[in-house]
Motif scaffolding. Structure first.
Motif, PDB file in Angstrom:
ATOM      1  N   GLU A   3       3.121 188.680 -41.653  1.00  0.00           N
ATOM      2  CA  GLU A   3       2.129 188.274 -42.489  1.00  0.00           C
ATOM      3  C   GLU A   3       0.611 188.264 -41.668  1.00  0.00           C
ATOM      4  OE1 GLU A   3       3.091 184.376 -43.857  1.00  0.00           O
ATOM      5  OE2 GLU A   3       4.539 185.017 -45.050  1.00  0.00           O
ATOM      6  N   ILE A   4       0.947 188.136 -40.385  1.00  0.00           N
ATOM      7  CA  ILE A   4      -0.317 188.196 -39.580  1.00  0.00           C
ATOM      8  C   ILE A   4      -0.686 189.565 -39.526  1.00  0.00           C
ATOM      9  CG2 ILE A   4      -1.214 187.841 -37.056  1.00  0.00           C
ATOM     10  CD1 ILE A   4       0.707 185.831 -36.875  1.00  0.00           C
ATOM     11  N   GLN A   5       0.124 190.609 -39.335  1.00  0.00           N
ATOM     12  CA  GLN A   5      -0.430 192.073 -39.428  1.00  0.00           C
ATOM     13  C   GLN A   5      -0.766 192.572 -40.736  1.00  0.00           C
ATOM     14  OE1 GLN A   5       3.479 193.925 -38.282  1.00  0.00           O
ATOM     15  NE2 GLN A   5       2.592 194.438 -36.406  1.00  0.00           N
ATOM     16  N   MET A   6      -0.221 191.831 -41.928  1.00  0.00           N
ATOM     17  CA  MET A   6      -1.133 192.008 -43.132  1.00  0.00           C
ATOM     18  C   MET A   6      -2.235 191.446 -43.492  1.00  0.00           C
ATOM     19  SD  MET A   6      -0.587 193.415 -46.286  1.00  0.00           S
ATOM     20  CE  MET A   6       1.334 193.604 -46.745  1.00  0.00           C
ATOM     21  N   ILE A   7      -2.533 190.557 -42.774  1.00  0.00           N
ATOM     22  CA  ILE A   7      -4.040 189.898 -42.826  1.00  0.00           C
ATOM     23  C   ILE A   7      -4.813 190.558 -41.913  1.00  0.00           C
ATOM     24  CG2 ILE A   7      -5.524 187.938 -42.369  1.00  0.00           C
ATOM     25  CD1 ILE A   7      -2.943 185.991 -43.114  1.00  0.00           C
ATOM     26  N   LEU A   8      -4.434 190.907 -40.601  1.00  0.00           N
ATOM     27  CA  LEU A   8      -5.290 191.997 -39.890  1.00  0.00           C
ATOM     28  C   LEU A   8      -5.482 193.109 -40.567  1.00  0.00           C
ATOM     29  CD1 LEU A   8      -3.853 191.065 -36.286  1.00  0.00           C
ATOM     30  CD2 LEU A   8      -5.830 189.977 -37.308  1.00  0.00           C
ATOM     31  N   LEU A   9      -4.634 193.971 -41.008  1.00  0.00           N
ATOM     32  CA  LEU A   9      -4.926 195.076 -41.626  1.00  0.00           C
ATOM     33  C   LEU A   9      -5.901 194.922 -42.795  1.00  0.00           C
ATOM     34  CD1 LEU A   9      -1.423 196.793 -42.081  1.00  0.00           C
ATOM     35  CD2 LEU A   9      -3.235 197.458 -40.619  1.00  0.00           C
ATOM     36  N   ILE A  10      -5.777 193.927 -43.698  1.00  0.00           N
ATOM     37  CA  ILE A  10      -6.870 193.830 -44.643  1.00  0.00           C
ATOM     38  C   ILE A  10      -8.228 193.600 -44.196  1.00  0.00           C
ATOM     39  CG2 ILE A  10      -7.694 192.339 -46.523  1.00  0.00           C
ATOM     40  CD1 ILE A  10      -4.553 191.837 -47.028  1.00  0.00           C
ATOM     41  N   LEU A  11      -8.133 192.693 -42.840  1.00  0.00           N
ATOM     42  CA  LEU A  11      -9.552 192.620 -42.127  1.00  0.00           C
ATOM     43  C   LEU A  11     -10.016 193.945 -41.590  1.00  0.00           C
ATOM     44  CD1 LEU A  11      -8.801 189.070 -40.524  1.00  0.00           C
ATOM     45  CD2 LEU A  11     -10.076 189.580 -42.575  1.00  0.00           C
ATOM     46  N   VAL A  12      -9.268 194.654 -41.125  1.00  0.00           N
ATOM     47  CA  VAL A  12      -9.541 196.045 -40.499  1.00  0.00           C
ATOM     48  C   VAL A  12     -10.204 196.642 -41.664  1.00  0.00           C
ATOM     49  CG1 VAL A  12      -8.829 198.086 -39.521  1.00  0.00           C
ATOM     50  CG2 VAL A  12      -8.260 195.948 -38.616  1.00  0.00           C
ATOM     51  N   ALA A  13      -9.663 196.966 -42.917  1.00  0.00           N
ATOM     52  CA  ALA A  13      -9.915 197.648 -43.926  1.00  0.00           C
ATOM     53  C   ALA A  13     -11.198 197.277 -44.522  1.00  0.00           C
ATOM     54  CB  ALA A  13      -8.728 197.375 -45.069  1.00  0.00           C
ATOM     55  N   ALA A  14     -11.413 195.929 -44.544  1.00  0.00           N
ATOM     56  CA  ALA A  14     -12.638 195.400 -45.192  1.00  0.00           C
ATOM     57  C   ALA A  14     -13.790 195.797 -44.147  1.00  0.00           C
ATOM     58  CB  ALA A  14     -12.636 193.803 -45.156  1.00  0.00           C
ATOM     59  N   TYR A  15     -13.480 195.642 -42.897  1.00  0.00           N
ATOM     60  CA  TYR A  15     -14.741 196.002 -41.761  1.00  0.00           C
ATOM     61  C   TYR A  15     -14.890 197.695 -42.010  1.00  0.00           C
ATOM     62  CZ  TYR A  15     -16.548 197.433 -37.318  1.00  0.00           C
ATOM     63  OH  TYR A  15     -17.140 198.070 -36.255  1.00  0.00           O
ATOM     64  N   ALA A  16     -14.064 198.430 -42.246  1.00  0.00           N
ATOM     65  CA  ALA A  16     -14.038 199.642 -42.185  1.00  0.00           C
ATOM     66  C   ALA A  16     -15.086 199.932 -43.434  1.00  0.00           C
ATOM     67  CB  ALA A  16     -12.862 200.456 -42.353  1.00  0.00           C
ATOM     68  N   GLY A  17     -14.734 199.193 -44.641  1.00  0.00           N
ATOM     69  CA  GLY A  17     -15.485 199.611 -46.008  1.00  0.00           C
ATOM     70  C   GLY A  17     -16.914 198.964 -45.654  1.00  0.00           C
ATOM     71  N   MET A  18     -17.250 198.124 -45.274  1.00  0.00           N
ATOM     72  CA  MET A  18     -18.382 197.560 -44.794  1.00  0.00           C
ATOM     73  C   MET A  18     -19.181 198.848 -43.825  1.00  0.00           C
ATOM     74  SD  MET A  18     -18.307 193.590 -44.630  1.00  0.00           S
ATOM     75  CE  MET A  18     -17.150 193.362 -43.477  1.00  0.00           C
ATOM     76  N   GLU A  19     -18.596 198.962 -43.117  1.00  0.00           N
ATOM     77  CA  GLU A  19     -19.516 200.172 -42.209  1.00  0.00           C
ATOM     78  C   GLU A  19     -19.564 201.431 -42.784  1.00  0.00           C
ATOM     79  OE1 GLU A  19     -20.171 200.108 -38.565  1.00  0.00           O
ATOM     80  OE2 GLU A  19     -20.388 197.962 -38.960  1.00  0.00           O
ATOM     81  N   SER A  20     -18.805 201.677 -43.762  1.00  0.00           N
ATOM     82  CA  SER A  20     -19.024 202.844 -44.389  1.00  0.00           C
ATOM     83  C   SER A  20     -20.520 203.105 -44.941  1.00  0.00           C
ATOM     84  CB  SER A  20     -17.904 203.022 -45.445  1.00  0.00           C
ATOM     85  OG  SER A  20     -18.003 202.279 -46.660  1.00  0.00           O
ATOM     86  N   VAL A  21     -20.992 201.746 -45.295  1.00  0.00           N
ATOM     87  CA  VAL A  21     -22.585 201.911 -45.975  1.00  0.00           C
ATOM     88  C   VAL A  21     -23.472 201.531 -44.879  1.00  0.00           C
ATOM     89  CG1 VAL A  21     -21.766 201.534 -48.038  1.00  0.00           C
ATOM     90  CG2 VAL A  21     -22.063 199.649 -46.883  1.00  0.00           C
ATOM     91  N   VAL A  22     -23.007 200.887 -43.915  1.00  0.00           N
ATOM     92  CA  VAL A  22     -24.101 200.321 -42.964  1.00  0.00           C
ATOM     93  C   VAL A  22     -24.168 201.271 -41.669  1.00  0.00           C
ATOM     94  CG1 VAL A  22     -24.357 198.420 -41.173  1.00  0.00           C
ATOM     95  CG2 VAL A  22     -23.639 197.944 -43.602  1.00  0.00           C
TER      96      VAL A  22
END
Length: 255
Positions: A3-22
């Protein structure tokens, strides 16, 4: 996957998505996104190798005017999950990354169209003099980009490693995976050509072609090429008249 890996993966994905426009930290680039996914999943080596391979392909992916480039953020995160969790080859990762990047391109256009609502809302808050309202509009629009990558990543991570997914990836014919690898090589060449064309550093082209010749006729690895490149750069600076003007020459130029 815990579950911890799943949460971290979602956070990494969210970070990558935000960086795609910033683009502030370049977290959407394959080299960074794949490395972070590999770190979370406990296979940093595969993440770096896949990220480096996709990064060379993504050199030619850039937004020009209103034209949207393929989405490297979504492709990097999902391809890394499928390769590491599904225990697939780098070639299979490239094979799934290219169509995912195209799908992400359509998805980001859709999300950017939605964010126009927040732009008009921000204009309204600007007329009212509400800085807090403008900040809220920027933040909400930014979060949509995070959700754009985080939600597909969560869905893929939930089924990655299952027998059905592994069978689907294994069923991809070698002619397709190999063909996409070759096509990726062409994309790398185009990316380098675009970068060199923008630099307009024609005086450095001899070193560029020298590198190709050395790569073709020697067995040097990347570390060796880096050392040779650094030595050539030092020699170029030491021998070039532009960097070795005497004090009298400098005084004459000033006059």
């Amino acid at each position: 996957m815990s579950e911890i890996q799943m949460i971290l993966l979602i956070l990494v994905a969210a970070y990558a998505g935000m960086e795609s426009v910033v683009d502030e930290g370049q977290g959407h680039r394959p080299l960074i996104a794949c490395t972070l996914v590999g770190l979370v999943l406990g296979d940093l080596k595969t993440g770096v190798i896949l990220g480096g391979t996709l990064e060379l392909m993504a050199l030619g992916w850039m937004n020009i005017g209103a034209s949207m480039a393929p989405d490297s953020a979504l492709a990097s995160v999902i391809a890394s999950i499928l390769v590491i969790v599904g225990k697939q080859s780098i070639g299979a990762g490239i094979a799934v990354a290219i169509p995912i990047a195209a799908a992400g391109q359509v998805l980001t256009i859709f999300v950017r169209s939605i964010t126009t609502f927040f732009q008009h809302l921000a204009d309204k808050y600007a007329d009212e003099g509400s800085l807090r309202g403008i900040e809220m509009c920027h933040f909400l629009a930014w979060m949509l980009q995070a959700i754009r990558v985080a939600v597909p990543t969560a869905l893929v991570a939930a089924v990655a490693g299952t027998h059905g997914v592994e069978a689907m990836l294994a069923s991809i014919p070698e002619v397709i995976t190999r063909g996409l690898q070759v096509a990726g090589g062409f994309i790398v060449v185009v990316g380098y050509a675009m970068v060199i064309n923008m630099m307009e550093a024609k005086y450095l082209m001899p070193f560029f072609f020298l590198g190709f010749v050395m790569a073709a006729f020697t067995n040097l690895n990347l570390v060796g090429f880096g050392i040779v490149g650094a030595i050539l750069a030092i020699l170029y600076i030491q021998l070039h008249p532009r960097y070795n003007q005497t004090n009298s020459d400098v005084d004459e130029l000033d006059l």
